[in-house]
Design an enzyme around this catalytic site. Structure first.
Site: not given
Ligand SMILES: [Cu+2]
Lengths: 639, 109, 242
Positions: A81, A110, A145, A175-176, A259, A261, A263, A274, A308-309, A334, A337, A456
């Site tokens: 998931h 293009d 994950w 790919s990315s 992290h 990721e 964003y 926006s 922080h993780h 943030t 915004k 979790r």
């Molecule tokens: Cu984070």
């Protein structure tokens, strides 16, 4: 050719588009708009896969001691998931918009590398299939994950479950990365005359930041996965604690990617919102410069907060303090915004279309996720919350309430541009309210179950711990979301075949992509427009909306002579050939290059399922095929 | 960048100053000399000095910079390339230092 | 007026004139520099891991120190190890071979010189003085590829001799991180050699000349120099500093 004085017919018969149809034209396409469409379809298909997985998870947890699936299957489901939603749904949904919108928004015909663009898509598709298929054979990845090593080493995860995850993520990384290089080049130097960086639409700006994050963040996970791959297949010791390895190595490398990721997943949505809010508030985005700057700042700070993780692993006071403060700092740009979106709507002439509702919901829901994020930026608080459902609540508010809601808004907003047809607003309202109610029902109670200590990733729990009601409510919420998803699917499929009645500028928007017919002709712009402000289309249709913006272009004449024409609403729909615009040839070669590359990665699995000989032969064979495909691709002319 | 600047840029992009044959050979000579000094120092008692590592790092950084500036002609090329490279390099060095610190290979203070 | 613009662009003799670009730079060069930026992070992650794991191996052989096959004894010299109680037959010498690696480093540095001269040859194709074989792109492309191959030869030799001394990718953390890092770099060199040989083949077939070909070689050169620059860092960080 229509002069700019003659008003465009509101429902200009869309081009008998291109005359391209049929499977072969999709397999060989190098048109950024069609590739964007492929991304959209594929990622929506994966959304159903990931959604089904979530639905089963919630069924299992609806009541204490649920018996729907076994612990083993549950592990596979929650792992897939997360993996599916992040890598196969939200990222490629953003990619669908990168592809479709960036060239249109900057006034290009293009992307910089059309064939590389096709390659990115095919790698994503094959990689997505590769990592998803095992779900149906009970061999899906089952370690989360984030795939923490040493849990994911052979010793603790025997079998081929994790092999699919390691290799699949490597494939998706290619790919990315290819796509990011492509878009960076496109944005840096394919902008129409006058489209300076300070006039770029906010979606393009946020995408630009995201591409840099991709380029700089993916290497860390690539290397972490590379080590894991070597540990699993070749017996290296990177994650072998007995040999002196450090269990934190994976965590650091993973979160250096992980992290940013976050964003990567949410900044494109910031961009979409926006675009939507100014359009339906009928005034320019409030504080454009600040919005750009805070986007860049978020990207920049996003690289310095990964640990922080990991507060729970005990990194010491210095590291905890630095990463805690850094994380709280991100709240500032943030928050800016959020205020800017509100200020954009403030005093505007609001039109509550479905897209606008999704955008407003995004602002509110993302704010909730952001606030709970600042809560666990504080290490002592985090120690209470880490690994509980509180965190699950937090990141679903960010990724569902934020990314998914915003992207859905984007789909409603841009569907007419993509297809020339409207999505039904009536069904869209049902979709919106089902999603909005469903997601709050599902995720808000998780704050409570988490605070009451529910961990979790447990496949079941005992009654009598105060979690039962909250879990039941969460599961009921998923039913709402499911209904919303099916309403959306019905709407999408029905509208795809519906009446072609969308004009070029259905919402009265201000940016370049709306100045051309819907769907755009293959070459996008018959002549490159000369851009003189941030909302060039409003300049000619609603000058009152942009009166206060800075307009300057002393060199219009010079630029016009060489490259473009003054801004006009384009009605040209003749083919590129008729206009003499060179277009890249369709080609099947990127597809084959992607296929062989994915097969090369997949060959490694033979090391665990067949023999060394089979693996080696297969790898050498696919490598040669890959090199052959790349050679033949590079030596054939582009256009 | 304003449009006029862009146009001027376009005109000049292909005609930037360019290192010459002679410079290339000087660069090669410098690279060789620095490498020789690096290896030589390795075999002297200086190897035990606390200054050994910083000195070697400085020499290595000098070689790095020379190759990037002259052979990759970043010194003469468009600012876009410079920013792309320097930005990434700074990020990479930052991550490297942070990891060394986090794994206690570097101490603050 | 608009029609005129179209007519003009379609009438333009060369395809490239119809493509407007913001900066006048080349797409592929921007892409190459972006990719190099990404590679910086790749190698930073690899080098970090090597440094983090430095000195954490539980068994030898070690990069700079003498060790013992039967115990955890480590020392600066063979004598020190023996004095600590290691039988002479069990003494393991430090595996890193500075003289050999200095040579391969020198070869790679010089290949960068050959590379710029090859580019110089393409840029000045046909100009007076550049028609001599030792100033042309073919010679220097071949030299670059050759030196790249020589570097790979050194590396193959180094790897085999390490294996003979008992260090494989599975032996200890040092082996895992060393072989992975240098092997990753070696793979980059191998790709570069393949690339250069392809360019050489084109040069032999039709001659590399003109702006498009300069770009073609320029991009390969950027890649090649970057691989060289990474080795400069590796040589100092892994081989020389202890
Ligand atoms: Cu984070």
């Amino acid at each position: 050719m229509a002069s700019s004085a003659a008003p465009a017919p509101a429902f200009a018969a869309a081009p008998a588009a291109t005359g391209q149809s049929g499977l072969w034209s999709w397999l060989t396409t190098v048109d950024h708009k069609r590739i964007g469409m492929l991304y959209l379809w594929t990622s929506l298909a994966f959304l159903f896969v990931g959604g089904t997985e979530a639905f089963i998870l919630r069924l299992q947890l609806a009541h204490p001691n649920g018996q729907v699936v076994s612990a083993e299957v549950y592990n596979q489901l929650f792992t897939m998931h997360g993996t599916t939603m992040i890598f196969l749904v939200v990222m490629p949904l953003s990619a669908a918009f990168f592809n479709f919108l960036i060239p249109l928004q900057i006034g290009a015909r293009d992307v910089a590398f059309p064939r590389l663009n096709a390659f990115s898509y095919w790698v994503y598709l094959f990689g997505g299939i590769f990592i998803t298929l095992p779900v149906f054979f009970n061999v899906a990845p089952d370690a989360g994950w984030f795939g923490y090593a040493p849990l994911t080493t052979n010793q603790f995860s025997p079998g081929i479950h994790i092999d699919f995850w390691v290799l699949g993520l490597q494939i998706l990384g290619v790919s990315s990365l290819a796509a990011a290089v492509n878009f960076i080049t496109t944005i840096i130097h394919m902008r129409a005359p006058g489209m300076s960086m300070a006039r770029m639409p906010m979606f393009t700006w946020m995408s630009f930041v995201v591409q840099f994050m991709l380029v700089l963040a993916f290497p860390a996970i690539t290397i972490a996965l590379f080590f894991l791959q070597f540990d699993r297949f070749f017996g290296t010791q990177f994650y072998e604690l007995a040999a002196g390895a450090d269990p934190l190595l994976w965590q650091h490398l993973f979160w250096i990617f992980g992290h940013p990721e976050v964003y990567i997943l949410v900044l494109p949505t910031f961009g979409l919102v926006s675009e939507i809010t100014p359009t339906f508030s009928e005034k320019p985005l409030f504080g454009y410069n600040v919005m750009v700057f805070s986007g860049i700042l978020i990207g920049f700070l996003g690289f310095g907060v990964w640990a922080h993780h990991m507060f729970a692993v005990g990194m010491g006071a210095t590291a905890d303090t630095i990463f805690g403060i850094g994380t709280m700092l991100i709240g500032i740009p943030t928050g800016i915004k959020i205020f800017n979106w509100i200020a954009t709507m403030w005093g505007g002439n609001l039109r509550f279309t479905v897209a606008m509702k999704f955008a407003i919901a995004f602002v509110a829901l993302f704010l909730i996720g952001g606030v709970s994020g600042v809560m666990h930026a504080s290490p002592p608080t985090d120690l209470q919350q880490t690994d509980t459902y509180f965190i699950v609540a937090h990141f679903h508010y960010v990724l569902f309430g934020g990314s998914v809601m915003g992207i859905m808004g984007g789909i409603y907003h841009y569907f007419p541009k993509m297809t020339g047809r409207f999505l039904s607003e009536k069904l869209g309202n049902w979709h919106f309210w089902m999603f909005f109610i469903g997601m709050n029902l599902t995720f808000f109670p998780m704050h409570f179950s988490g605070m009451l200590g529910m961990p979790r990733r447990v496949y079941t729990y005992d009654a009598g711990q105060g979690w039962d009601t909250f879990n039941l409510i969460s599961t009921i919420g998923v039913v709402f979301q499911g209904i919303g998803l099916f309403v959306f699917a019905y709407n999408f499929l029905k509208s795809w075949k519906g009446e072609k009645n969308a004009p070029g500028d259905p919402w009265s928007a201000g940016t370049l992509e709306w100045s051309i017919p819907s769907p755009p002709p293959e070459y996008n712009f018959a002549q490159l427009p000369i851009v003189t402000s941030r909302y060039p289309l409003w300049d000619i249709k609603h000058p009152e909306r942009t009166a206060e913006l800075r307009h300057s272009d002393p060199d219009t004449a010079v630029v016009a002579e060489a490259h473009g024409v003054p801004m006009l609403e384009q009605t040209e729909t003749r083919t590129a050939k008729a206009l003499g615009i060179p277009m890249p040839f369709p080609t099947i070669k990127p597809l084959f290059a992607a296929l062989f590359m994915v097969m090369l990665f997949a060959s490694l699995i033979f090391l665990h399922t067949a023999s060394l000989q089979v693996a080696v032969v297969s790898m050498i064979g696919t490598t040669l095929l890959f090199i052959g495909a790349v050679y033949s691709w590079l030596t054939s002319p582009l256009e | 960048m304003s449009d006029s600047a862009a146009i001027v840029d376009r005109a000049h992009a292909d005609h930037k100053a360019h290192p010459t044959w002679k410079q290339y050979k000087w660069v090669a000579l410098w690279l060789t000399v620095i490498t020789a000094v690096e290896v030589w120092v390795y075999y002297t008692p200086f190897r035990e000095s606390p200054l050994f590592a910083p000195t070697l790092l400085a020499m290595s950084a000098a070689k790095f910079a020379i190759v990037v500036m002259f052979y990759m002609h970043l010194k003469y090329d468009h600012w876009v390339f410079r920013r792309l490279f320097v930005g990434s390099l700074v990020a990479a060095m930052g991550i490297l230092m942070a990891l060394l610190f986090l794994f206690s290979k570097l101490k603050i203070g | 007026m608009a029609t005129a613009a179209i007519a003009e662009s379609s009438a333009a003799p060369h395809g490239e004139h119809t493509h407007y670009t913001t900066t006048g730079l080349e797409n592929r060069k921007i892409a190459m520099w972006t990719l190099i930026g990404s590679e910086c992070m790749i190698f930073a992650s690899l080098i970090s891991t090597y440094l983090v794991y430095k000195g954490r191996s539980k068994v030898g052989p070690w990069p700079h120190d003498w060790g013992c096959k039967t115990s955890a004894i480590v020392g600066k010299t063979a004598a020190a190890v023996q004095a600590a109680g290691c039988a002479a037959a069990d003494v393991m010498k430090p595996v890193l071979d500075i003289p050999i690696t200095s040579q391969s480093t020198f070869v790679l540095l010089m290949s960068s010189l050959a590379m710029v001269l090859a580019l110089e040859g393409v840029e000045n194709h046909g100009k007076p003085g550049y028609d001599r074989w030792y100033k042309g792109s073919r010679f220097w492309l071949a030299m670059t590829a050759l030196m790249g191959a020589a570097f790979l030869g050194y590396q193959a030799y180094e790897f085999t001799s390490f294996v003979h001394e008992g260090l494989t990718i599975r032996t200890n953390l040092f082996g895992s991180s060393f072989f992975t890092l240098t092997g990753f770099h070696g793979t980059h060199v191998a790709v570069g050699v393949l690339w250069l040989v392809s360019l050489l083949a084109i040069d032999m077939k039709r001659g590399l000349k003109g702006a498009t070909d300069v770009l073609l070689v320029d991009i390969a050169a950027l890649y090649w120099h970057f691989v060289d620059v990474v080795w400069i860092a590796i040589f100092t960080l892994i081989y020389l500093i202890q």
